[in-house]
Enzyme design. Structure first.
Site, PDB file in Angstrom:
ATOM      1  N   LYS A 103       0.844  -1.203   0.000  1.00 50.21           N
ATOM      2  CA  LYS A 103       0.000   0.000   0.000  1.00 50.21           C
ATOM      3  C   LYS A 103       0.880   1.255   0.000  1.00 50.21           C
ATOM      4  CE  LYS A 103      -3.422   2.490   2.688  1.00 50.21           C
ATOM      5  NZ  LYS A 103      -4.373   2.503   3.786  1.00 50.21           N
TER       6      LYS A 103
ATOM      7  N   GLU B 268      10.447  -4.582   4.699  1.00 49.82           N
ATOM      8  CA  GLU B 268      10.551  -5.997   4.304  1.00 49.82           C
ATOM      9  C   GLU B 268      10.282  -6.143   2.804  1.00 49.82           C
ATOM     10  OE1 GLU B 268       8.817  -4.820   6.824  1.00 49.82           O
ATOM     11  OE2 GLU B 268       9.027  -6.074   8.620  1.00 49.82           O
TER      12      GLU B 268
ATOM     13  N   GLY C  94      -4.901  -1.668   4.903  1.00 53.65           N
ATOM     14  CA  GLY C  94      -4.081  -2.799   4.427  1.00 53.65           C
ATOM     15  C   GLY C  94      -4.759  -4.136   4.646  1.00 53.65           C
ATOM     16  N   ARG C  95      -5.333  -4.346   5.832  1.00 48.18           N
ATOM     17  CA  ARG C  95      -5.932  -5.653   6.134  1.00 48.18           C
ATOM     18  C   ARG C  95      -7.310  -5.821   5.507  1.00 48.18           C
ATOM     19  NH1 ARG C  95      -4.974  -2.467  10.343  1.00 48.18           N
ATOM     20  NH2 ARG C  95      -6.657  -1.681  11.643  1.00 48.18           N
TER      21      ARG C  95
ATOM     22  N   GLU D 117      -5.028  -6.639  14.611  1.00 47.63           N
ATOM     23  CA  GLU D 117      -4.543  -5.317  14.201  1.00 47.63           C
ATOM     24  C   GLU D 117      -5.695  -4.302  14.258  1.00 47.63           C
ATOM     25  OE1 GLU D 117      -2.757  -4.258  10.185  1.00 47.63           O
ATOM     26  OE2 GLU D 117      -0.909  -4.703  11.248  1.00 47.63           O
TER      27      GLU D 117
ATOM     28  N   HIS E 267      -5.662 -33.508  16.641  1.00 43.75           N
ATOM     29  CA  HIS E 267      -4.563 -34.370  17.085  1.00 43.75           C
ATOM     30  C   HIS E 267      -3.401 -33.554  17.637  1.00 43.75           C
ATOM     31  CE1 HIS E 267      -6.464 -38.012  15.591  1.00 43.75           C
ATOM     32  NE2 HIS E 267      -6.972 -37.205  14.675  1.00 43.75           N
TER      33      HIS E 267
ATOM     34  N   LYS F  90       9.203  -0.874  14.255  1.00 44.68           N
ATOM     35  CA  LYS F  90       9.804  -0.502  12.960  1.00 44.68           C
ATOM     36  C   LYS F  90      10.893   0.549  13.174  1.00 44.68           C
ATOM     37  CE  LYS F  90       5.555  -0.881  10.154  1.00 44.68           C
ATOM     38  NZ  LYS F  90       4.588  -0.128   9.346  1.00 44.68           N
TER      39      LYS F  90
HETATM   40  O1  F6P Z   1       2.990  -3.215   9.795  1.00 44.64           O
HETATM   41  C1  F6P Z   1       1.625  -3.138   9.644  1.00 44.64           C
HETATM   42  C2  F6P Z   1       1.189  -2.815   8.254  1.00 44.64           C
HETATM   43  O2  F6P Z   1       1.120  -1.444   8.075  1.00 44.64           O
HETATM   44  C3  F6P Z   1      -0.136  -3.493   7.943  1.00 44.64           C
HETATM   45  O3  F6P Z   1      -1.205  -2.777   8.404  1.00 44.64           O
HETATM   46  C4  F6P Z   1      -0.064  -3.640   6.476  1.00 44.64           C
HETATM   47  O4  F6P Z   1      -0.996  -4.565   6.015  1.00 44.64           O
HETATM   48  C5  F6P Z   1       1.370  -4.067   6.307  1.00 44.64           C
HETATM   49  O5  F6P Z   1       2.071  -3.323   7.268  1.00 44.64           O
HETATM   50  C6  F6P Z   1       1.947  -3.871   4.951  1.00 44.64           C
HETATM   51  O6  F6P Z   1       1.906  -2.531   4.555  1.00 44.64           O
HETATM   52  P1  F6P Z   1       2.129  -2.122   3.056  1.00 44.64           P
HETATM   53  O7  F6P Z   1       1.043  -2.736   2.245  1.00 44.64           O
HETATM   54  O8  F6P Z   1       2.072  -0.621   3.033  1.00 44.64           O
HETATM   55  O9  F6P Z   1       3.479  -2.627   2.627  1.00 44.64           O
END
Ligand code: F6P
Length: 518
Positions: free
Chosen positions: A203, A209, A260-261, A346, A377, A486
């Site tokens: 987003k 990452e 995002g979610r 979240e 199990h 972060k």
């Molecule tokens: O670290 C949390 C977050 O902001 C989530 O809410 C989001 O889904 C994820 O990181 C990834 O964010 P982005 O889509 O901006 O890379």
């Protein structure tokens, strides 16, 4: 009507009294014996999803008080504000409008802004689906790698797996989320640049990452003879400029009002569309839209997400249950618990209300689980005989999409048996073999795990999380709690190279030194 925090509503005190007098001790076995209509009374058909809530620790009077609570707290008005595009994400001054992503193009709009946003949604959707079809028809592309994390990974990954019965047989889907290079390296080892399409899903297009994985993927691509970035990389983001700077021309955008979610319905859903095709993706959206209409238009008493959200509050705040086990009895739904963890925790893992005041009660339960029958199990021992009561949410799918004899009946027999065993228990004087029973569960039933049914199931979960968040008076749509880690990681990263431990606490400094060794 304005929102009222649940603990300030008259029904809250009434519920506490009810809980203290008889709510704590409701016995499901007696409740079923006393009321032959209980199954019907406490179940609810919603689009594509039937919810049997009858094995939950509620009676008619409690259910009514919970509905009173929803009325008094203004849940319906808050829901309507979300549907109208109001900035209910108050800490970021943003609308929460993911429902618009699944609204049909010809649906009447309530405002000029809604009409304008809906037009944008559909022009992007058309473009994204055309691209999905183009890639599906391109036999040279055999591997699609989604690089994204959190909402830019969990939703698409869960849905692509869930809908594998509908997926294009000639495409393999890979999801790389973790910055741990083992993940990307082991994926790349199986790929050839000429046959691979990377989707960089973020987003913000700033998530460390994803940016790290994307840069390494690009490096690998060129180092292995790949040259046509435009053909082999696409970006899914609200930050089109950053994607361009990264060197990607093919970008599908979305908007800041998509959390995002809640973004798998947007361009972030491109891997889903590539797997199941444009028609399948439109069915997925239509299933979610049908659930949206149910949530928006059905009276609270017969509204499945409302009834489930109310139970969540009853369990969390009165029974003090702190988790919920999710048990999908369909192996293709095995990523559902992970997806629900982000959705619920979240959204509702908050300790202050929307005005910033500390909450005097608990919020998000912890959803966790595995697909059935594997969980049986592993940890079902604790569910049946442990000291803590954990409500279980089963998901059963009537139809199997394989032809192996006997399996599906056995699977469904198991889901019924587990719910029955949790409730009925078994008396035994020996202690070790005694099952206390009276342990609550919900059973969600789908006829078939189709794109539409999955869309409805996910929208149901989104809305039940909305309902408990609305009652708790929190902002379910920000996530400030992820920021501190972060920032600290950014500070520590250069220290991994330099070894500089100045200003660090002794534990972090000691561990830094240890992790740098060798
Ligand atoms: O670290 C949390 C977050 O902001 C989530 O809410 C989001 O889904 C994820 O990181 C990834 O964010 P982005 O889509 O901006 O890379």
């Amino acid at each position: 009507m304005t929102r009222l925090r649940c603990d300030r509503a008259p029904a809250w005190a009434a519920l506490q009294t009810a809980f203290d007098t008889h709510g704590r001790t409701i016995d499901l076995r007696e409740a079923f014996a006393a009321d032959p209509q209980r199954f019907g009374r406490f179940s609810q058909q919603a689009p594509y999803v039937f919810g049997d809530l009858s094995k939950n620790l509620v009676d008619e009077a409690t259910a009514q008080m919970l509905l009173d609570l929803a009325e008094q707290c203004g849940v319906a008005a808050h829901r309507d504000a979300m549907f109208a595009g109001a900035a209910i994400n108050n800490t970021e001054q943003r609308a929460v409008w993911h429902v618009l992503l699944r609204t049909p193009a010809d649906a009447p709009s309530a405002s000029a802004l809604e009409a304008q946003e809906l037009a944008k949604v559909h022009s992007t959707l058309d473009a994204m689906l055309a691209y999905a079809e183009q890639v599906r028809a391109d036999d040279a592309i055999t591997d699609i790698v989604n690089i994204g994390i959190g909402g830019s990974d969990l939703g698409p990954q869960m849905a692509v797996l869930a809908l594998q019965a509908f997926a294009h047989p000639g495409k393999r889907f890979h999801f790389v989320s973790n910055v741990d290079g083992h993940e990307l390296a082991s994926t790349l080892a199986r790929l050839q640049p000429a046959h691979t399409l990377f989707l960089i899903a973020s987003k913000t297009f700033t998530t460390i990452e994803t940016m790290t994985n994307a840069a390494s993927a690009k490096g690998w691509f060129t180092a292995h003879g790949g040259s046509d970035i435009a053909r082999h990389f696409a970006a899914l983001t609200t930050n089109v400029a950053a994607a361009k700077d990264f060197g990607i021309d093919t970008t599908f955008g979305f908007w800041d009002w998509v959390g995002g979610r809640y973004s798998l319905w947007s361009a972030i859903g491109l891997p889903i569309a590539m797997a199941i095709g444009a028609d399948g993706f439109r069915e997925f959206l239509a299933g979610a839209h049908a659930m949206d209409a149910h949530f928006r238009d059905t009276p609270l008493a017969t509204n499945l997400p409302v009834r489930m959200g109310l139970l969540d509050v009853w369990y969390r705040n009165f029974h003090r249950f702190s988790s919920r086990s999710v048990a999908p009895y369909h192996s293709a739904l095995r990523r559902l618990p992970a997806y629900l963890q982000q959705l619920e925790m979240e959204s509702n893992g908050k300790r202050v209300d929307a005005s910033g005041a500390a909450l005097p009660f608990g919020t998000s339960p912890v959803p966790w689980g595995e697909s059935g029958t594997n969980g049986q199990h592993a940890y079902f021992q604790m569910l049946h005989q442990g000291t803590d009561v954990v409500p279980v949410e089963f998901v059963a799918v009537k139809k199997a999409r394989h032809t192996l004899q006997g399996h599906h009946d056995l699977l469904l027999a198991n889901v019924l048996a587990q719910a029955q065993a949790l409730m009925q228990g078994k008396a035994d004087s020996g202690g070790h073999k005694h099952f206390p029973g009276n342990r609550p569960s919900t059973m969600l039933v789908l006829d078939d795990l189709t794109p539409a049914a999955l869309g409805a199931l996910i929208a149901l979960q989104e809305h039940r999380v909305f309902v408990s968040g609305a009652l708790w008076g929190i902002n379910s749509f920000d996530q400030w709690g992820v920021e501190l880690g972060k920032v600290l990681a950014k500070d520590i990263a250069p220290r991994m190279r330099s070894g500089d431990a100045s200003g660090l606490d002794a534990s972090t400094a000691g561990l830094l030194a240890m992790l740098r060794e060798g």
